[in-house]
Design a protein around this motif. Structure first.
Motif, mmCIF file in Angstrom:
data_model
loop_
_atom_site.group_PDB
_atom_site.id
_atom_site.type_symbol
_atom_site.label_atom_id
_atom_site.label_comp_id
_atom_site.label_asym_id
_atom_site.label_seq_id
_atom_site.Cartn_x
_atom_site.Cartn_y
_atom_site.Cartn_z
ATOM 1 N N ILE A 183 0.832 -1.206 0.000
ATOM 2 C CA ILE A 183 0.000 0.000 0.000
ATOM 3 C C ILE A 183 0.863 1.251 0.000
ATOM 4 N N HIS A 184 1.982 1.192 0.762
ATOM 5 C CA HIS A 184 2.907 2.334 0.797
ATOM 6 C C HIS A 184 3.496 2.597 -0.588
ATOM 7 N N GLN A 185 3.803 1.497 -1.292
ATOM 8 C CA GLN A 185 4.321 1.642 -2.653
ATOM 9 C C GLN A 185 3.286 2.288 -3.560
ATOM 10 N N VAL A 186 2.048 1.889 -3.386
ATOM 11 C CA VAL A 186 0.959 2.495 -4.174
ATOM 12 C C VAL A 186 0.847 3.978 -3.876
ATOM 13 N N LYS A 187 1.017 4.340 -2.599
ATOM 14 C CA LYS A 187 0.988 5.772 -2.224
ATOM 15 C C LYS A 187 2.099 6.545 -2.905
ATOM 16 N N LEU A 188 3.310 5.934 -2.966
ATOM 17 C CA LEU A 188 4.421 6.596 -3.657
ATOM 18 C C LEU A 188 4.107 6.824 -5.125
ATOM 19 N N ASN A 189 3.477 5.826 -5.715
ATOM 20 C CA ASN A 189 3.079 5.981 -7.122
ATOM 21 C C ASN A 189 2.080 7.125 -7.285
ATOM 22 N N ILE A 190 1.183 7.229 -6.305
ATOM 23 C CA ILE A 190 0.200 8.311 -6.358
ATOM 24 C C ILE A 190 0.885 9.665 -6.253
ATOM 25 N N GLU A 191 1.907 9.732 -5.373
ATOM 26 C CA GLU A 191 2.665 10.996 -5.225
ATOM 27 C C GLU A 191 3.364 11.373 -6.536
ATOM 28 N N LYS A 192 3.931 10.360 -7.205
ATOM 29 C CA LYS A 192 4.561 10.627 -8.503
ATOM 30 C C LYS A 192 3.548 11.170 -9.503
ATOM 31 N N CYS A 193 2.366 10.588 -9.462
ATOM 32 C CA CYS A 193 1.300 11.081 -10.355
ATOM 33 C C CYS A 193 0.937 12.532 -10.032
ATOM 34 N N LYS A 194 0.954 12.862 -8.748
ATOM 35 C CA LYS A 194 0.657 14.249 -8.355
ATOM 36 C C LYS A 194 1.699 15.205 -8.914
ATOM 37 N N VAL A 195 3.007 14.784 -8.861
ATOM 38 C CA VAL A 195 4.085 15.634 -9.414
ATOM 39 C C VAL A 195 3.869 15.856 -10.897
ATOM 40 N N LYS A 196 3.531 14.769 -11.596
ATOM 41 C CA LYS A 196 3.239 14.900 -13.026
ATOM 42 C C LYS A 196 2.076 15.847 -13.263
ATOM 43 N N LYS A 197 1.098 15.774 -12.356
ATOM 44 C CA LYS A 197 -0.079 16.637 -12.477
ATOM 45 C C LYS A 197 0.327 18.110 -12.346
ATOM 46 N N VAL A 198 1.268 18.410 -11.406
ATOM 47 C CA VAL A 198 1.734 19.800 -11.225
ATOM 48 C C VAL A 198 2.421 20.303 -12.491
ATOM 49 N N LYS A 199 3.249 19.439 -13.094
ATOM 50 C CA LYS A 199 3.920 19.834 -14.333
ATOM 51 C C LYS A 199 2.922 20.141 -15.444
ATOM 52 N N VAL A 200 1.937 19.284 -15.536
ATOM 53 C CA VAL A 200 0.914 19.499 -16.569
ATOM 54 C C VAL A 200 0.157 20.788 -16.305
ATOM 55 N N GLU A 201 -0.103 21.069 -15.011
ATOM 56 C CA GLU A 201 -0.818 22.304 -14.680
ATOM 57 C C GLU A 201 0.012 23.538 -15.049
ATOM 58 N N SER A 202 1.348 23.445 -14.869
ATOM 59 C CA SER A 202 2.200 24.584 -15.251
ATOM 60 C C SER A 202 2.144 24.831 -16.761
ATOM 61 N N LYS A 203 2.125 23.718 -17.503
ATOM 62 C CA LYS A 203 1.994 23.859 -18.956
ATOM 63 C C LYS A 203 0.678 24.524 -19.322
ATOM 64 N N PHE A 204 -0.348 24.112 -18.628
ATOM 65 C CA PHE A 204 -1.662 24.714 -18.880
ATOM 66 C C PHE A 204 -1.670 26.196 -18.532
ATOM 67 N N LYS A 205 -0.886 26.576 -17.504
ATOM 68 C CA LYS A 205 -0.820 27.990 -17.118
ATOM 69 C C LYS A 205 -0.201 28.821 -18.247
ATOM 70 N N VAL A 206 0.837 28.283 -18.870
ATOM 71 C CA VAL A 206 1.455 28.985 -20.015
ATOM 72 C C VAL A 206 0.445 29.156 -21.134
ATOM 73 N N ILE A 207 -0.288 28.110 -21.361
ATOM 74 C CA ILE A 207 -1.306 28.171 -22.416
ATOM 75 C C ILE A 207 -2.371 29.206 -22.066
ATOM 76 N N ASP A 208 -2.738 29.288 -20.759
ATOM 77 C CA ASP A 208 -3.735 30.278 -20.332
ATOM 78 C C ASP A 208 -3.228 31.706 -20.561
ATOM 79 N N ASP A 209 -1.916 31.925 -20.304
ATOM 80 C CA ASP A 209 -1.359 33.272 -20.542
ATOM 81 C C ASP A 209 -1.455 33.654 -22.017
ATOM 82 N N ARG A 210 -1.118 32.702 -22.865
ATOM 83 C CA ARG A 210 -1.251 32.976 -24.296
ATOM 84 C C ARG A 210 -2.706 33.257 -24.685
ATOM 85 N N TYR A 211 -3.563 32.514 -24.055
ATOM 86 C CA TYR A 211 -4.988 32.713 -24.336
ATOM 87 C C TYR A 211 -5.446 34.113 -23.944
#
Length: 581
Positions: A381-409
């Protein structure tokens, strides 16, 4: 939202202005019959609407008739939902409200999904639906929901006759009092070949193990049904063995729900025996079945063997006990099929920590192995939690990309705002023109409503006249019935008198015949006596005749003598000798 009839007018105008609207879903409102009639007039002319949902909108039979009659002129709607939820704003179409479906289903080639559940249509309403499906041999309706409609076994008998000719894949008969009679027809229907039915809901249809026998027999022979729901029925009894055999032979059912069917341990044992040979069932619901330790051990044995295809198993709200739960937990470790949902990982982690602490506190040497297993699962279960945390980091990166796109918009939107202001002015002018047109259209609508109200009043007056005429006709019919009854009585009396007269005439004929026979007997007797008298009289007559002849001879002799005497005297006188005689 509490939308009323006036909102229906606004909704129709919006749909007229925007022809791209394809779905109208406004459940749990107060549209009512008047609003339904307004929407129905729009439906007749519309060719873009695909789905219409007016569930729980205080519709009665007149509103339902208006919607269904409009479907006869529509060539685009494939999904109609006029169902009723429990609570406020219920629809009550009744059998009269679904009567137009008799013609709509016969000629409409587009309607695919029909939901009229909770409208109390009864057996008569189901008969209208069946007649519509039969008349036009409908091949487009695929999903029919007639749950909670007070349909009994007699209604299912009507459905049984026409169902094989339809293409219905999903049939919902839940919460209807079908009882054992209706379930028998369902079982016979499933046993027939050529059906395309894939989903069948028989929740709370009030049948018992006696009616379930024919249902299980139909499941054995059916190879199309995939989803079967039998919740809230009492299936406890000897026929559970039939269910086990049905699961052995059936190769199509992938989802089976037996929630609150009072299976208990005995029923669970039969069910698991059937699942050992079934490699097709993927989803099984055994919630609220009073399954205890013995049933839990049998379930664990099945899960350990991996001789099944189960992916989802619901055992909630049963009385498995600690030992039963422990056996199932061990079986999970060896099972390669069942899956856990991620939303339960936190809860499982917490429970595992609590169990470890409890075991250490009790210091039970027998459960040390279980504690080690729980620690391993905790690590997983702890390993699954770590995987979830990695997914959260990826989510932050994607959100930053979306922020750049929002500025252009935003940059582009500033450029477009200037252009939009020009368009806005033009649109304001158009909106003013549209308001004038809406005002004129509102006046026209008011005139139409007045005309409709006048026509309705005229129709009601004509209807009253017609009902009066019907009452008068009923009186005349009653009088005719009385006269007919009197004539029938007179005919009966005349026939009775005629029968009496015929009887007396036959008696007289018998007496006359007897008199004739006695007369003939007397006449024959008189003839005999007459013949005897004649025989007796004949000798006397012969004697008399002889006497008369003798007298005549004597007289002749006397006359001859007299003549001789005279001749002798004459000859004597002449001197002649007398001749000797």
């Amino acid at each position: 939202m509490n939308l009323g009839p006036i909102s229906a007018k606004v909704l129709v105008r919006l749909m007229q202005q925007n022809p791209n609207i394809s779905k109208v879903i406004i459940p749990k409102n107060q549209i009512g019959d008047e609003g339904a009639k307004i929407i129905s007039r729009f439906i007749m002319k519309n060719s873009t609407l695909v789905a219409l949902d007016l569930s729980s909108n205080e519709l009665t039979s007149s509103g339902g008739q208006a919607i269904f009659n409009a479907l006869g002129y529509n060539n685009s709607i494939i999904d109609v939902n006029l169902s009723s939820f429990e609570g406020l704003n219920r629809n009550t179409l009744g059998a009269k409200g679904v009567q137009p479906l008799k013609t709509v289903l016969a000629y409409n080639l587009y309607l695919t999904i029909l939901n009229v559940s909770g409208n109390f249509i009864g057996n008569k309403g189901l008969q209208y639906i069946c007649e519509g499906l039969q008349q036009g041999q409908n091949q487009t309706l695929m999903k029919l929901n007639i749950a909670l409609n007070e349909i009994t076994g007699d209604g299912i008998e009507i459905l049984f006759k026409i169902f094989p000719s339809t293409r219905i894949r999903d049939l919902n008969l839940a919460k209807n009092p079908l009882k054992n009679k209706g379930i028998k027809f369902i079982g016979d229907l499933l046993a027939k070949g050529g059906l395309v039915l894939e989903s069948l809901n028989l929740q709370e249809t009030q049948f018992t193990h006696q009616g379930a026998v024919s249902l299980y027999s139909g499941i054995k022979r059916n190879n199309k049904l995939k989803n079967l729901i039998l919740d809230d029925n009492n299936l406890q009894g000897r026929t559970l063995n039939e269910l086990s055999q049905a699961l052995w032979t059936n190769a199509s059912v992938t989802k089976l729900s037996l929630e609150n069917c009072q299976l208990q341990d005995n029923g669970c044992l039969y069910l698991m025996d059937g699942l050992e040979r079934n490699m097709y069932l993927k989803d099984l619901n055994l919630k609220k079945n009073s399954i205890e330790q013995q049933g839990a051990i049998r379930i664990a044995k099945l899960l350990e063997s991996n001789q099944n295809s189960l992916l989802n198993l619901n055992l909630s709200e049963n009385r498995l006990g600690d030992f039963g739960g422990l056996m199932i937990a061990r079986a999970f470790q060896k099972n390669n099929c069942l899956t856990f949902s991620p939303k339960y990982l936190t809860q499982i982690n917490k429970l595992s920590h609590d169990n470890i602490a409890k075991a250490r506190g009790d210091q039970c040497p027998i459960q040390q192995l279980e504690i080690e297993n729980l620690i391993k699962t905790n690590q997983q279960i702890h390993q699954v939690k770590l995987n979830i945390e990695k997914c959260k980091v990826k989510k932050v990166k994607v959100e930053s990309k979306f922020k750049v796109i929002d500025d252009r918009y935003e940059m582009l939107s500033k450029d477009l705002k200037s252009k939009f202001s020009v368009v806005q002015e033009a649109s304001n002018q158009l909106t003013n023109i549209q308001r004038d047109l809406d005002f004129q259209e509102q006046k026209v609508d008011e005139r139409h409503l007045k005309l409709l109200n006048e026509n309705e009043k005229m129709f009601k007056n004509e209807q009253r006249k017609f009902f009066k005429a019907c009452k008068e006709n009923e009186k005349t019919i009653e009088e005719l019935r009385e006269w007919r009854e009197q004539l029938r009585r007179l005919k009966y009396e005349k026939n009775h008198e005629r029968q009496q007269f015929v009887g007396t005439l036959e008696d007289l004929n018998k007496k006359l015949y007897g008199a004739e026979m006695s007369y003939q007997a007397l006449f024959s007797e008189l003839q005999k006596q007459k013949a005897a008298l004649q025989k007796a009289i004949e000798p006397e007559q012969a004697v008399q005749e002889i006497m008369e002849e003798a007298k005549e001879e004597e007289q002749d002799k006397k006359t001859i003598k007299r003549l001789r005497v005279k001749k002798g005297k004459k000859s004597a006188k002449k001197g002649a000798k007398p001749n000797k005689v």
